[in-house]
Design a protein around this motif. Structure first.
Motif, PDB file in Angstrom:
ATOM      1  N   PHE A 113     -24.740  24.003  50.415  1.00  0.00           N
ATOM      2  CA  PHE A 113     -25.632  24.448  51.502  1.00  0.00           C
ATOM      3  C   PHE A 113     -26.175  25.850  51.216  1.00  0.00           C
ATOM      4  O   PHE A 113     -27.267  26.206  51.662  1.00  0.00           O
ATOM      5  CB  PHE A 113     -24.868  24.415  52.843  1.00  0.00           C
ATOM      6  N   LEU A 144     -26.414  19.455  59.436  1.00  0.00           N
ATOM      7  CA  LEU A 144     -25.027  19.892  59.243  1.00  0.00           C
ATOM      8  C   LEU A 144     -24.047  18.995  60.000  1.00  0.00           C
ATOM      9  O   LEU A 144     -22.953  18.700  59.508  1.00  0.00           O
ATOM     10  CB  LEU A 144     -24.870  21.354  59.681  1.00  0.00           C
ATOM     11  N   ALA A 152     -23.277  28.230  57.178  1.00  0.00           N
ATOM     12  CA  ALA A 152     -23.542  27.080  58.047  1.00  0.00           C
ATOM     13  C   ALA A 152     -23.257  27.424  59.513  1.00  0.00           C
ATOM     14  O   ALA A 152     -23.922  26.907  60.416  1.00  0.00           O
ATOM     15  CB  ALA A 152     -22.699  25.883  57.610  1.00  0.00           C
TER      16      ALA A 152
END
Ligand SMILES: [Fe+2]
Length: 378
Positions: A192, A326, A281
């Motif tokens: 990510f 996510l 995240a």
């Protein structure tokens, strides 16, 4: 505008022979730096070490570098390395191992504290071209640190940045069949970073046409690669795509900058030792919301890409789309994180430490209230 990129990048299904060949043709001794039990037991580490030992007169191994590498372990590694005077260094592992190896490559020949090397102390003026040549083999991909001129180190409970053009590794070897861990969600969160770096490079005030080119490729490849990793699991073909995403995201940042997602993740990693990708995240969707008006035009380009790659509704705004992404690929990202101190004092510290060099180039400076609302929403 200058374009400068001195690190050789090698992509292959199996790059072990290539890195060992490149080292043994040019050097007679090598220091191998790696992480904990997971990397030590990995096939890439075992194969590379075995092969190096048959071809070099001296191979020293330093293991145990942690995620968010600590000042103390880097100083100890440099001390051990100095006694051996290796002609080059090979780092094998996740991003932190390469970050630590870069500083060891400086401290073998220089007498500085790590604090003196930080950006805040103008370390870039102290690091000269006397580093021991560094070769990197990532066992996880996402940060691009294996090809970057920066190192992130934990000094006390602060994540600090050390940067110098002399920190660029000599070469990086992406060996697709050797990349990935047994923890898919950790692999997803690590990858990510490529998405976050590409997105921040695209919207930075420092962005230029080169940054844009790499950022758009990094966004596409990180989204597609993460989706494939999450749906079908690990494979050399997935790691090929995510290795390219990692390198592209770094090349985007090298021609631009990161921004508030990285800046706010730093205190989470520094104070609470949260993994870099996980910390990104945790803050990304709300930072995107805070930046939305400023970046609407560029975010629309990314919204098109996301809706196409992830089959999300075209009307979905970027903050919402990233959160939905996510939730699909890393549903447990908030599980097990330490309790964050949101008292007045704890929040004041989070806000103060979010104002770090990663914020330079951000499309706008977030206010204290905006930073507070990001941390309260996690
Ligand atoms: Fe990053």
């Amino acid at each position: 505008m200058d374009i400068y990129f001195p690190t050789k990048i090698h992509f292959a299904d199996d790059a072990v022979e290539k890195v060992v060949g490149d080292i043994s043709e040019n050097f007679s001794s090598c220091l191998v730096i790696t992480g904990g039990a997971r990397t030590r037991g990995s096939s890439v580490f075992v194969e590379a070490l075995r092969s190096l030992r048959t071809r070099l007169s001296s191979v020293l191994v330093i293991e145990g570098i942690h995620s968010n590498p600590r000042e103390g372990e880097i100083i100890q590694a440099a001390k051990d390395a100095r006694q051996n005077r290796p002609a080059c260094i090979l780092s094998i592992g996740a991003g932190s191992v390469h970050d630590a190896a870069k500083i060891v490559s400086v401290l073998i020949n220089e007498d500085f504290s790590i604090e003196e090397l930080t950006v805040e102390r103008q370390g870039y003026n102290k690091i000269k071209n006397r580093n021991v040549p560094l070769f990197c083999m990532p066992s996880m991909v996402g940060t691009g640190t294996e090809i970057s001129p920066a190192s992130l180190v934990r000094i006390g409970h602060q994540k600090r940045i050390i940067f110098s053009p002399h920190l660029y590794p000599k070469a990086a070897y992406y060996s697709f069949k050797h990349i990935g861990s047994s923890d898919i969600e950790l692999d997803v969160l690590t990858a990510f970073d490529s998405f976050a770096q590409s997105l921040e490079a695209l919207t930075s005030q420092k962005a230029n046409l080169w940054a844009e080119m790499y950022a758009l490729a990094g966004i596409k490849n990180s989204l597609e690669g993460i989706k494939r990793l999450s749906v079908s699991g690990s494979s050399p073909s997935v790691w090929k795509q995510l290795s390219h995403a990692s390198a592209q995201s770094l090349l985007a940042v090298a021609n631009s900058s990161v921004g508030a997602i990285h800046a706010l993740s730093d205190p989470l990693s520094g104070i609470y030792d949260i993994h870099h990708g996980r910390a990104l995240a945790l803050v990304a969707p709300k930072v995107l919301l805070a930046n939305y008006e400023e970046c609407a035009e560029r975010y629309h380009v990314v919204e098109e890409l996301i809706s196409e790659i992830l089959n999300l509704p075209k009307s979905m705004k970027l903050p919402e789309a990233v959160e939905a992404f996510l939730d699909g690929v890393a549903p447990n990202r908030k599980v097990g994180i330490p309790e964050i101190d949101l008292s007045d004092q704890g929040m004041a510290r989070l806000i103060a430490e979010s104002r770090n060099p990663d914020m330079e180039g951000a499309p706008k400076l977030l206010t204290d209230n905006e930073i507070e609302s990001v941390f309260r929403s996690m």
